[in-house]
Design an enzyme around this catalytic site. Structure first.
Site, short mmCIF file in Angstrom:
data_model
loop_
_atom_site.label_atom_id
_atom_site.label_comp_id
_atom_site.label_asym_id
_atom_site.label_seq_id
_atom_site.Cartn_x
_atom_site.Cartn_y
_atom_site.Cartn_z
N ALA A 1 0.86 -1.26 0.05
CA ALA A 1 -0.01 -0.02 -0.01
C ALA A 1 0.76 1.12 0.08
CB ALA A 1 -0.90 -0.10 1.15
N GLY B 1 -0.56 -5.17 0.09
CA GLY B 1 -1.52 -5.23 -0.60
C GLY B 1 -1.33 -5.75 -2.26
N GLU C 1 -2.13 -9.22 -2.02
CA GLU C 1 -3.58 -9.31 -1.79
C GLU C 1 -4.40 -9.50 -2.97
OE1 GLU C 1 -4.68 -7.81 2.55
OE2 GLU C 1 -3.33 -6.53 1.64
N GLU D 1 2.86 -5.99 6.83
CA GLU D 1 1.94 -5.03 7.63
C GLU D 1 2.23 -4.82 9.29
OE1 GLU D 1 -0.20 -6.13 4.01
OE2 GLU D 1 1.16 -6.84 5.24
#
Length: 697
Positions: free
Chosen positions: A89, A135, A138, A158
């Site tokens: 992210a 991310g 993901e 994270e």
């Protein structure tokens, strides 16, 4: 042409499908090949690496709508960046979040886009090279198949930011692969390579760049055997089993971090324990859990630390010109500095008066490389770059000489007198002194302008900070060379003016000496360590003193007391006796603790005995903030953020507190000053608040 060269050339160019034309999107390019397969290339505008921002995800939603309408034969998702798939992210968007509901609303919208990708009614395949983190992983998990290029790395970092995955990763990852292994990866933030990802069932195939087209066609047209979750996954995600496993995970996590300091790993375990068998419920619960974590002081401080690291990396700059380093002194520090540098790709000659320390340094380097370098051939290459040099001949060709002999002024000056005439023009002379001011070291040099301090911290492979020390005759070019060199060996530089103890040792010494005063007051050494650990330090000051070496602590303490007098706690006489007896800590096997296999042996504290008090914590911790403010006021360092970064990356100062100055701001300057004054009344003038607090913001 040699087939190896052909292969290397083939692997350098990414296979990105048909050449895209200027399209309707800013961060994506969408094309279709002759077989009707759509190629979606992620190429974030104006960035060298792909990250997921709100704007990027919004645009991805538009792209997916176009794909739904167009119904291609399949979809390939690739990054057009050399650096990798997606680095996670965009952390900028996490800074300063205070309202969990707003965070949750944003995450809910992003989830809808990833769900839309997963729901496409065509074969979808992610082709992954380089880094695929957070991310980015993901997004890949929402595709039906994943093909990894040999150099790919996968992970969920994270937890390092005080968070857990937030774009569906907690649910999709634990459903796809063995949940105990999936949870371990998310709880540690570790990365794995393509082969390990294949073994886990995270990717369906590992290939070379030149075979991508064939692999993609196999995936889209059903010829690729996809990794399928086995029966074991179903069993491990079953409610009673989850409860048992979650309990084990919590007790493992407790060994590494406390819940009140680092809530994210515990929130992740709770999430999986409660919803692991139900993907829909887990996806929903992940959103609110992520949002709650995002606004915690821990997450916001760790996000701050992430940017401190980025900032310090930037100050290193690029343009390193150092190729050959000559290290003089193969003791614990010199040997490990040489080993680290050779592991980072530079050639190092290592000199010492005796062969034994050099042999020890090479042995430790081999152990380190075994842990941090993946390919055996690369381990061999790193060891080849570390050259034992009993005659010290490497000094003639070195671009940088690092002197790491014991902390004695005359000894260091004698070394300089011997090597300076042999140094080539333009070579830099660096000292790894931890305590001697550079003004004293330069007095007998022919060319003092090329002397710089490069102060590494122990253990060199774990602590990222290097203090770069200048003196009033320093050459600006030499300092920028030193900065670029530190960046090139993957360390973080801090510019400091020469002054006793520089920044980190000066701030750490009152912490260590106060612990000795507490011992003098007959406080149990385990309780003193427990007080520091309760605040969040990685280890207590007594264990740290053993780790550093009591002889070094004593030298630094004496040198700083000579300069700062009663601003520092007195050094107890029994500490000198201990050092005289050769009880120096970890390196001799006995100091305050007995050491076995590199670990301090500690019996647990008695349940009924004295407990840690706030006053004990304040006595240890507040002097560090006080010294940091003094160093700023004196101009030894110029940037308060860099001070916090230096203390975190050079001493392990509780990262979730954001550094000693950030801690003072959070607690309130008035409160800190008032508490220091109370400590002055009880324990004496060494706690006097520095006048720098008056202007500190």
């Amino acid at each position: 042409m040699d087939s190896k060269i052909m292969d290397a050339i083939g692997d350098r160019a990414l296979e990105l499908g048909p050449k895209p034309e200027a399209g309707a999107y800013r961060h994506f390019k969408l094309t279709r090949d002759a077989d009707g397969v759509a190629w979606l290339l992620f190429d974030r505008d104006g960035a060298s690496a792909n990250t997921l921002s709100a704007e990027v995800i919004e645009e991805l939603d538009k792209v997916l709508a176009a794909i739904e309408a167009d119904r291609p034969a399949g979809l390939v998702i690739r990054s057009a960046k050399k650096s990798g798939f997606v680095a996670g992210a965009d952390v900028n968007e996490f800074r300063g979040a205070t309202d969990p509901q707003m965070v949750e609303a944003g995450i809910r919208g992003a989830h809808a886009v990833i769900d839309r990708l997963e729901a496409l009614r065509i074969p979808t395949v992610a082709v992954i090279h380089g880094f695929c983190l957070g991310g980015g992983l993901e997004v890949a998990l929402a595709c039906q198949s994943r093909i990894a290029i040999d150099n790919a790395r996968f992970g969920f970092p994270e937890v390092m930011l005080g968070l857990h995955p937030g774009l569906g990763g907690t649910a999709r990852f634990t459903a796809l692969v063995n949940p105990t292994q999936a949870m371990t990866l998310m709880l540690t933030g570790r990365t794995i390579d393509a082969r390990r990802a294949k073994a886990l069932g995270l990717v369906d195939a590992v290939t070379q760049e030149r075979h991508v087209l064939g692999a993609v066609k196999d995936a889209v047209f059903g010829r690729l055997k996809r990794a399928k979750p086995g029966m074991l996954n179903t069993v491990l995600n079953f409610t009673p089993v989850r409860g048992f496993l979650a309990k084990r995970m919590r007790s493992e996590t407790t060994k590494a971090a406390r819940r009140d300091h680092y809530p994210a790993p515990y929130a992740l375990i709770d999430l999986w324990e409660k919803h692991g068998g139900d993907k829909t419920a887990m996806l929903r619960a992940e959103q609110s859990s992520f949002a709650i974590l995002m606004v915690t002081p821990t997450a916001q401080n760790l996000i701050r630390v992430f940017f401190l690291r980025e900032q310090m990396k930037k100050t290193a700059g690029s343009g390193n010109t150092v190729e050959h380093v000559h290290v003089i002194g193969a003791g614990a520090m010199g040997g490990d500095i040489a080993g680290w540098i050779a592991g980072q790709g530079l050639s190092v000659s290592l000199a010492d008066m005796k062969p034994e320390p050099i042999a020890g340094a090479v042995r430790r380097a081999a152990e380190l490389y075994g842990k941090i370098i993946r390919k055996p051939t690369e381990v061999r290459d790193a060891l080849d770059r570390l050259i034992p040099d009993m005659d010290g001949e490497g000094v003639r060709n070195a671009d940088l000489i690092i002197e790491a002999v014991p902390e004695k002024l005359e000894l260091k000056q004698k070394v300089y007198a011997g090597i300076e005439p042999k140094m080539k023009p333009g070579a830099v002379l660096a000292t790894n002194t931890s305590s001697i001011p550079l003004q004293d070291l330069r007095t007998k040099l022919i060319n003092p302008a090329r002397l710089v301090g490069l102060h590494f911290f122990n253990p060199v492979s774990r602590l990222q900070l290097v203090e770069i020390i200048s003196h009033d005759g320093s050459d600006a070019g030499v300092l920028s060379q030193a900065l670029a060199f530190v960046g090139a060996i993957d360390r973080l530089p801090l510019r400091v003016e020469s002054s006793p103890g520089f920044l980190v040792n000066r701030a750490l010494t009152p912490y260590m000496l106060e612990a000795m005063v507490m011992l003098d007051e007959k406080t149990d050494q385990r309780l003193i360590d427990a007080a520091a650990e309760e605040f969040g330090m990685p280890m207590g000051p007594i264990e740290l003193a053993d780790q550093v070496g009591l002889d070094i602590c004593l030298d630094v303490g004496d040198m700083l007391r000579a300069k700062f007098g009663d601003l520092l706690p007195p050094t107890p006489a029994w500490l000198r006796d201990k050092v005289a007896r050769g009880e120096l800590g970890r390196k001799t096997g006995k100091g305050f603790y007995t050491w076995k296999d590199g670990k301090a042996e500690k019996a647990p504290l008695p349940e009924t005995g004295p407990k840690v008090s706030d006053e004990m914590i304040d006595r240890l911790i507040l002097p560090m903030s006080n010294v940091c403010v003094a160093a700023l006021r004196e101009g030894i360092v110029s940037d308060p953020d860099a001070v916090d970064g230096a203390m975190i990356f050079g001493t392990g100062y509780a990262p979730f507190r954001g550094g000693p100055l950030n801690y003072a701001r959070t607690r309130g300057v008035e409160n800190i000053v008032a508490t220091l004054r109370k400590l002055v009344d009880r324990f004496g003038g060494r706690f006097a608040p520095d006048e720098g607090w008056e202007n500190f913001k």
